[in-house]
Design a protein around this motif. Structure first.
Motif, PDB file in Angstrom:
ATOM      1  N   SER A 210       5.082   1.768 -13.262  1.00  0.00           N
ATOM      2  CA  SER A 210       5.916   0.891 -12.440  1.00  0.00           C
ATOM      3  C   SER A 210       7.010   1.627 -11.685  1.00  0.00           C
ATOM      4  O   SER A 210       7.601   1.063 -10.757  1.00  0.00           O
ATOM      5  N   ASN A 211       7.290   2.883 -12.069  1.00  0.00           N
ATOM      6  CA  ASN A 211       8.330   3.649 -11.376  1.00  0.00           C
ATOM      7  C   ASN A 211       7.799   4.431 -10.171  1.00  0.00           C
ATOM      8  O   ASN A 211       8.565   5.114  -9.491  1.00  0.00           O
ATOM      9  N   LEU A 212       6.485   4.353  -9.947  1.00  0.00           N
ATOM     10  CA  LEU A 212       5.907   5.130  -8.843  1.00  0.00           C
ATOM     11  C   LEU A 212       6.556   4.757  -7.511  1.00  0.00           C
ATOM     12  O   LEU A 212       6.651   3.576  -7.148  1.00  0.00           O
ATOM     13  N   ILE A 213       6.947   5.779  -6.810  1.00  0.00           N
ATOM     14  CA  ILE A 213       7.485   5.612  -5.460  1.00  0.00           C
ATOM     15  C   ILE A 213       6.510   6.149  -4.416  1.00  0.00           C
ATOM     16  O   ILE A 213       6.397   5.598  -3.327  1.00  0.00           O
ATOM     17  N   GLU A 214       5.777   7.182  -4.788  1.00  0.00           N
ATOM     18  CA  GLU A 214       4.828   7.806  -3.853  1.00  0.00           C
ATOM     19  C   GLU A 214       3.476   7.965  -4.530  1.00  0.00           C
ATOM     20  O   GLU A 214       3.379   8.545  -5.615  1.00  0.00           O
ATOM     21  N   LEU A 215       2.409   7.457  -3.899  1.00  0.00           N
ATOM     22  CA  LEU A 215       1.042   7.575  -4.411  1.00  0.00           C
ATOM     23  C   LEU A 215       0.126   7.966  -3.270  1.00  0.00           C
ATOM     24  O   LEU A 215      -0.009   7.246  -2.277  1.00  0.00           O
ATOM     25  N   ARG A 216      -0.524   9.139  -3.401  1.00  0.00           N
ATOM     26  CA  ARG A 216      -1.431   9.637  -2.368  1.00  0.00           C
ATOM     27  C   ARG A 216      -2.817   9.852  -2.978  1.00  0.00           C
ATOM     28  O   ARG A 216      -3.006  10.685  -3.860  1.00  0.00           O
ATOM     29  N   LEU A 217      -3.801   9.069  -2.486  1.00  0.00           N
ATOM     30  CA  LEU A 217      -5.203   9.211  -2.893  1.00  0.00           C
ATOM     31  C   LEU A 217      -6.086   9.503  -1.687  1.00  0.00           C
ATOM     32  O   LEU A 217      -7.301   9.307  -1.739  1.00  0.00           O
ATOM     33  N   ASP A 218      -5.522   9.987  -0.602  1.00  0.00           N
ATOM     34  CA  ASP A 218      -6.260  10.226   0.636  1.00  0.00           C
ATOM     35  C   ASP A 218      -7.344  11.284   0.443  1.00  0.00           C
ATOM     36  O   ASP A 218      -7.242  12.171  -0.404  1.00  0.00           O
ATOM     37  N   GLY A 219      -8.394  11.176   1.261  1.00  0.00           N
ATOM     38  CA  GLY A 219      -9.390  12.238   1.343  1.00  0.00           C
ATOM     39  C   GLY A 219     -10.254  12.383   0.125  1.00  0.00           C
ATOM     40  O   GLY A 219     -10.567  13.494  -0.288  1.00  0.00           O
ATOM     41  N   ASN A 220     -10.660  11.260  -0.473  1.00  0.00           N
ATOM     42  CA  ASN A 220     -11.575  11.299  -1.606  1.00  0.00           C
ATOM     43  C   ASN A 220     -12.827  10.493  -1.252  1.00  0.00           C
ATOM     44  O   ASN A 220     -13.126  10.297  -0.066  1.00  0.00           O
ATOM     45  N   GLY A 221     -13.558  10.052  -2.250  1.00  0.00           N
ATOM     46  CA  GLY A 221     -14.772   9.274  -2.006  1.00  0.00           C
ATOM     47  C   GLY A 221     -14.747   7.946  -2.739  1.00  0.00           C
ATOM     48  O   GLY A 221     -15.790   7.454  -3.178  1.00  0.00           O
ATOM     49  N   ILE A 222     -13.557   7.352  -2.870  1.00  0.00           N
ATOM     50  CA  ILE A 222     -13.401   6.112  -3.626  1.00  0.00           C
ATOM     51  C   ILE A 222     -14.005   4.960  -2.831  1.00  0.00           C
ATOM     52  O   ILE A 222     -13.715   4.790  -1.637  1.00  0.00           O
ATOM     53  N   ARG A 223     -14.837   4.136  -3.490  1.00  0.00           N
ATOM     54  CA  ARG A 223     -15.570   3.072  -2.811  1.00  0.00           C
ATOM     55  C   ARG A 223     -15.122   1.697  -3.296  1.00  0.00           C
ATOM     56  O   ARG A 223     -14.358   1.575  -4.248  1.00  0.00           O
ATOM     57  N   GLY A 224     -15.656   0.685  -2.600  1.00  0.00           N
ATOM     58  CA  GLY A 224     -15.427  -0.677  -3.032  1.00  0.00           C
ATOM     59  C   GLY A 224     -14.161  -1.268  -2.451  1.00  0.00           C
ATOM     60  O   GLY A 224     -13.600  -0.776  -1.469  1.00  0.00           O
ATOM     61  N   PRO A 225     -13.661  -2.354  -3.076  1.00  0.00           N
ATOM     62  CA  PRO A 225     -12.448  -3.004  -2.562  1.00  0.00           C
ATOM     63  C   PRO A 225     -11.184  -2.275  -2.988  1.00  0.00           C
ATOM     64  O   PRO A 225     -11.182  -1.527  -3.976  1.00  0.00           O
ATOM     65  N   ILE A 226     -10.118  -2.476  -2.240  1.00  0.00           N
ATOM     66  CA  ILE A 226      -8.804  -2.007  -2.671  1.00  0.00           C
ATOM     67  C   ILE A 226      -8.344  -2.940  -3.782  1.00  0.00           C
ATOM     68  O   ILE A 226      -8.273  -4.151  -3.601  1.00  0.00           O
ATOM     69  N   PRO A 227      -8.035  -2.406  -4.972  1.00  0.00           N
ATOM     70  CA  PRO A 227      -7.684  -3.286  -6.099  1.00  0.00           C
ATOM     71  C   PRO A 227      -6.469  -4.161  -5.805  1.00  0.00           C
ATOM     72  O   PRO A 227      -5.474  -3.698  -5.235  1.00  0.00           O
ATOM     73  N   GLU A 228      -6.544  -5.444  -6.233  1.00  0.00           N
ATOM     74  CA  GLU A 228      -5.419  -6.363  -6.095  1.00  0.00           C
ATOM     75  C   GLU A 228      -4.219  -5.874  -6.896  1.00  0.00           C
ATOM     76  O   GLU A 228      -3.066  -6.177  -6.568  1.00  0.00           O
ATOM     77  N   ALA A 229      -4.482  -5.087  -7.953  1.00  0.00           N
ATOM     78  CA  ALA A 229      -3.414  -4.643  -8.845  1.00  0.00           C
ATOM     79  C   ALA A 229      -2.388  -3.751  -8.171  1.00  0.00           C
ATOM     80  O   ALA A 229      -1.312  -3.496  -8.732  1.00  0.00           O
TER      81      ALA A 229
ATOM     82  N   VAL B 290       7.326   9.370 -10.658  1.00  0.00           N
ATOM     83  CA  VAL B 290       7.685   8.717  -9.396  1.00  0.00           C
ATOM     84  C   VAL B 290       6.780   9.171  -8.247  1.00  0.00           C
ATOM     85  O   VAL B 290       6.712   8.506  -7.216  1.00  0.00           O
ATOM     86  N   SER B 291       6.081  10.298  -8.439  1.00  0.00           N
ATOM     87  CA  SER B 291       5.218  10.812  -7.361  1.00  0.00           C
ATOM     88  C   SER B 291       3.916  11.338  -7.949  1.00  0.00           C
ATOM     89  O   SER B 291       3.930  12.196  -8.824  1.00  0.00           O
ATOM     90  N   LEU B 292       2.801  10.796  -7.466  1.00  0.00           N
ATOM     91  CA  LEU B 292       1.472  11.234  -7.895  1.00  0.00           C
ATOM     92  C   LEU B 292       0.639  11.544  -6.656  1.00  0.00           C
ATOM     93  O   LEU B 292       0.409  10.665  -5.815  1.00  0.00           O
ATOM     94  N   ASP B 293       0.201  12.800  -6.555  1.00  0.00           N
ATOM     95  CA  ASP B 293      -0.562  13.246  -5.382  1.00  0.00           C
ATOM     96  C   ASP B 293      -1.912  13.772  -5.846  1.00  0.00           C
ATOM     97  O   ASP B 293      -2.009  14.821  -6.471  1.00  0.00           O
ATOM     98  N   LEU B 294      -2.980  13.007  -5.528  1.00  0.00           N
ATOM     99  CA  LEU B 294      -4.355  13.404  -5.851  1.00  0.00           C
ATOM    100  C   LEU B 294      -5.208  13.471  -4.588  1.00  0.00           C
ATOM    101  O   LEU B 294      -6.434  13.339  -4.646  1.00  0.00           O
ATOM    102  N   GLN B 295      -4.604  13.684  -3.457  1.00  0.00           N
ATOM    103  CA  GLN B 295      -5.362  13.671  -2.206  1.00  0.00           C
ATOM    104  C   GLN B 295      -6.176  14.949  -2.024  1.00  0.00           C
ATOM    105  O   GLN B 295      -5.921  15.972  -2.648  1.00  0.00           O
TER     106      GLN B 295
END
Length: 976
Positions: A260-279, A239-244
């Motif tokens: 599908s059960n994710l409630i909290e997702l943190r990917l802040d402070g990385n170097g991910i490029r490109g578009p935000i996925p539609e998924a 329910v919570s994944l933190d990779l910031q």
């Protein structure tokens, strides 16, 4: 994980069966007899610790179950819980002890330290161990921790195990593999934040076996990629994944969108490029989504607005483009939205207008640092729960809606740096009783129009109204604000005397900027604030007069430049001051250099320029060990410069226009010196060789108007960053060094240089004669590239490689004894705006390439031996003929002297008059009589004047130069 700038190392294992810890209070536990073996173990543990604050003073007597931090089983008496978490917050303010004159850091003093004694293993039933927020720096995590068979909760966060905080990245807890995790099959919560997993390539496969895992925190672990899975994810209960705060640059893998059960997702402070996925639209249970501080660079996908459960959305500090979709207002449950620092354009959506009462619970809305335009919608006034609104740093226009006054829960209002205009009245703040921070700065057309007896409903801590119109009278409503920490009202159009109440209300203000107004009266007296040793007080560019007053010891920056303050600087105990920046320039201050300033070891900038200081510079100047900038320009200081000045880590030294004498002291230890200006003094000797040998970062060098002699040293060519070299008006001899073309900073194109607008208008200054006029350059210094060798005794030819300095904007070689020709490739110097080669012995033709200098606005080639046709075209057509004065061999436009082969000028008797008649005959008949009368009179007067001037050489020189001036049709006369 970071808390107030510190690094958290958190390692918490919570198993599926939960934590079965006795909830008995200490009083009930104390009825159970302490087991002797465990009491002895705890005593040994205590003795190995350092307890400066006495947190373990209760650990005495036989009943260990009553000791602080100990919880025992009500039935067996075994110790179950050992909680030694440091209760003092890390960011606890330092307290100033006036008796000892020191600041006390309560957090550091309350930390447990020392060694961890393995006697703890005698606590056989221990289930809970918390040593977090202490300081075991230098110690490894004890291996015996792995022998606690019943331990279910272990918290070592921020305990500084195996760390040297001065170099955290190379000294941190490391795990090369997470294979050991896969055996903890019932694990629900895994938190390894702060542990380096740079080498743990298989971390995802290890985690994938944990089918009961609900929370995974790998923030700040140096993870570089989110790898693909070799099989479907087993941890679908997550329910919570933190990779910031990692260094992830890989794409977001598809398996993540199957959680599908994710409630909290943190990917802040990385170097991910490109578009935000539609998924992302598949994760419909998300309530928290953090994608900030990455490099997403397209528009916001529509699928994101399917996440109707979102309460927190952070897309700040990316490169997102396009307009902000209006569909964003349909995320009805949002409480936090941050779109700051992107590239959004267009208008702000009407967040207050929706069909389903959406966004009524939003309390934080940040859309600053974009390129949004248009007016601010009045609908913002309907967001009744809003606590923070930040739409600053855009290009919004129009007025501030009066509906803002309905935002009764608003605590922070940020509208600064837009193009807002119109009146601001009491109505705009009518219900803002909770407002503590208000920033409307840098909206030059905003005018505050409130009554003189207005009492605002708020008590502000931060007031930022710079560049708004508050005047001409000093705003009386500021008298009611008793809790202000920061007050910025610079450039506010105030032209009034400082009111009597100001000193009482604002004497302890933390940050004060009232600069660039016309406030008069005496400077206020500021009191000690004790717990704030970093105060900034900026009152420059006003009309304050009278004497300076002593400063509180906790002031970091004090700027009262450009006023009318007079008298001496009051003597204080410099060792008590924390002052770093002292700017008193452009006042009427006098007296000797104040010696107590030498005692302020924290001083980095000292500016006493443009005053009336006299006497010598004291030897103790070298004791200001952190001084990086010293400006004593335009005083009447004299004597030799103390050698101790060379001990300082100077970046900028300005001694211009004083009476300093002797030799320039060695500054070779100031290896990072960027500006050296000692012009208009009486320094002697040759130009010191250490300038070229040691000052490799020197960019601006001015030795003008001194008594330096000898040749220009070739070692100056070894300073690659030099972009201003002013040696004018000395006694220099010899040739121009042929290496002069080596200055790489004069080859660069400076037209696109970006420079920082300093919060305090001080970055040093440098004089330069450009276009024949001496100017002082301050903020435009990065654009200044100049060589000035004028008025010396330099001989020889102009080196051809000088024309390779294509970034040079000013070249002045006037008043020397230069010979030879002007270099033929002079036109390559495309950035030249000023060129002065006058008063030399140059010969030959003017190179045709001179007409290629499209930015040239000043040219002076007068008083040489130039000859031939003057080039024409481009900027040369706009120049005055006087620039060629004193070159007898020059011809062609704009001079009246024609070149050989030019067509003769039309004569009067050759023209055909279409109105021939008797009138012309009558005029011609007057001609001989007119000149017959004037001729003898002119001749007689001419001979008399010549007879007199024959005996006065200087008058003869002036007279014949005047004749030459008439001959070339010049509008000015500038003899050599």
């Amino acid at each position: 994980m970071a808390i107030s700038g510190s690094i958290f190392i958190l390692f918490t294992l919570v198993f599926i069966h939960g934590l079965t810890i006795c909830s008995s209070h200490t009083n009930s536990s104390s009825r159970v007899k302490c087991i002797d073996r465990e009491r002895i173990a705890l005593s040994k543990f205590q003795k190995s610790l350092t307890d400066e604050s006495g947190r373990l003073l209760s650990w005495i007597g036989q009943e260990c179950c009553s000791w602080k931090g100990i919880t025992c089983s009500n039935k067996t008496g075994h110790v179950l819980k050992l909680n030694l978490h440091n209760p003092t917050p890390f960011d606890n303010d330092r307290f100033y002890n006036s008796q000892d004159g020191e600041y006390i850091d309560y957090y550091s003093k309350s930390c447990l330290a020392g060694e961890l004694n393995p006697a703890l293993l005698d606590l056989k039933q221990l289930q809970f161990l918390d040593l977090s927020m202490n300081n075991f720096s230098g110690s490894e995590i004890p291996k015996f921790f792995g022998s606690f068979k019943n331990l279910k909760h272990l918290n070592l966060s921020a305990a500084r195990f195996q760390q040297d905080l001065s170099n955290f990245w190379t000294n941190r807890l490391t795990s090369e593999s997470l294979h050991w995790v896969s055996s903890l099959s019932y694990l629900k919560h895994l938190d390894l934040s702060g542990v380096s997993l740079r080498q743990a390539k298989n971390w995802l496969d290890s985690v994938n076996g944990l089918q009961f895992l609900t929370k995974l925190n790998l923030s700040n672990t140096l993870v570089a990629t989110i790898p693909p899975l070799t099989r479907c994810p087993n941890f679908t209960t997550l329910v919570s994944l933190d990779l910031q705060w990692n260094i992830i640059t890989s794409d977001i893998p598809h398996w993540l969108f199957d959680l599908s059960n994710l409630i909290e997702l943190r990917l802040d402070g990385n170097g991910i490029r490109g578009p935000i996925p539609e998924a992302f639209g598949k994760l419909t249970n998300l309530t928290v989504l953090g994608l900030s501080r990455n490099y997403f660079n397209t528009s916001v996908p529509d699928s994101l607005f399917n996440l109707r459960n979102l309460t927190y959305l952070d897309l700040s500090q990316n490169k997102l483009q396009g307009t902000i979709p209006n569909a964003i207002v349909n995320l009805c449950n949002l409480k936090f939205l941050d779109l700051t620092d992107n590239r959004f354009t267009g208008k702000i959506p009407d967040f207050g207008i929706n069909q389903n009462d959406c966004l009524q619970d939003i309390d934080v809305l940040r859309i600053s640092y974009n390129s949004l335009n248009g007016p601010i919608s009045a609908s913002f006034g309907t967001l009744s729960s809003l606590r923070e609104l930040d739409i600053s740093n855009n290009i919004l226009n129009g007025s501030i809606p009066s509906s803002f006054g309905q935002l009764s829960n608003l605590e922070k209002l940020e509208l600064s740096n837009n193009s807002l205009s119109g009146m601001v009245t009491e109505l705009h703040f009518s219900k803002m009783s909770k407002l503590t921070e208000m920033s409307l700065s840098l909206n030059n057309l905003l005018v505050f129009n409130v009554s003189s007896d207005w009492i605002p409903p708020f008590q502000l801590k931060t007031i930022k109204l710079s560049s708004c119109t508050l005047g001409p009278l000093f705003p009386s409503w500021l008298k009611t604000q008793e809790n202000v920490v920061e007050l910025r009202i610079s450039r506010a159009g105030i032209s009034d005397r400082l009111p009597d109440w100001f000193e009482k209300v604002y004497s302890r203000v933390h940050y004060l900027d009232m600069s660039k107004n016309n406030i008069s009266g005496q400077l206020p007296q500021f009191e000690e604030a004790n717990n704030r040793p970093f105060r900034r007080l900026i009152l420059n560019s006003n009309s304050f007069d009278g004497q300076l007053r002593p400063l509180p010891s906790d002031v970091l920056l004090w700027d009262v430049s450009n006023n009318f303050v007079s008298g001496n600087i009051p003597v204080q105990n410099g060792t008590n001051l924390t002052l770093e920046v002292l700017i008193l320039s452009s006042n009427l201050l006098s007296g000797l250099f104040p010696g107590f300033l030498c005692e302020i070891k924290t001083m980095t900038i000292l500016d006493l320029a443009n005053n009336r200081f006299t006497g010598k510079l004291p030897e103790c100047i070298g004791e200001i060990e952190n001084l990086s900038m010293l400006d004593l320009t335009n005083n009447t200081l004299h004597g030799e410069i103390p050698n101790s000045l060379g001990n300082l880590p100077l970046l900028s030294l300005h001694l211009h226009n004083n009476n300093f004498q002797g030799q320039l002291p060695s500054l070779e230890n100031a290896m990072f010196l960027n500006i050296l200006d000692v012009g208009k003094n009486s320094f002697t000797s040759v130009i010191p060789p250490w300038i070229g040998e040691n000052l490799q970062y020197l960019a601006f060098l001015s030795l003008q108007s001194n008594n330096f002699h000898g040749e220009i040293p070739e070692k100056l060519c070894q300073v690659p960053q030099l972009q201003l070299l002013n040696l004018a008006r000395n006694n220099l001899t010899g040739n121009i060094p042929p290496c002069i073309g080596n200055f790489s900073a004069m080859i660069m194109d400076h037209s696109s240089i970006e420079y920082l607008m300093l919060d305090v208008d001080y970055g040093g200054s440098i004089p330069g004669i450009i276009n024949g006029i001496e100017r002082r350059y301050t903020k435009t210094m990065p654009f200044l590239t100049s060589i000035d060798f004028s008025d010396n005794n330099i001989v020889g030819e102009i080196p051809d490689n000088l024309t390779g300095l294509v970034g040079l904007r000013n070249l002045n070689l006037a008043g020397n004894n230069l010979t030879g020709k002007i270099p033929g490739k002079i036109g390559d110097m495309q950035e030249l705006i000023s060129l002065d080669l006058s008063r030399n012995e140059l010969s030959g033709q003017i190179p045709p390439s001179l007409s290629d200098l499209n930015f040239l606005t000043y040219l002076n080639l007068s008083y040489n031996n130039l000859s031939g046709r003057i080039p024409t075209g481009n900027q040369l057509r706009t120049l005055d003929p006087s620039v060629y004065l004193g070159n007898d061999g020059l011809c062609g436009a704009p001079l009246v002297r024609r070149c050989d082969g030019d067509a003769p000028a039309p004569q009067d008797n050759d023209r055909t008059d279409i109105n021939e008649g008797d009138d012309d005959d009558d005029d011609d008949s007057l001609f001989p009589w007119f000149y017959a009368g004037i001729g003898p009179g002119f001749l007689f007067g001419f001979l008399v004047v010549c007879g007199i001037l024959h005996f006065v050489r200087s008058w003869r020189y002036v007279f014949f130069k005047w004749v030459e001036y008439v001959a070339v049709g010049s509008c000015c006369f500038r003899p050599r």
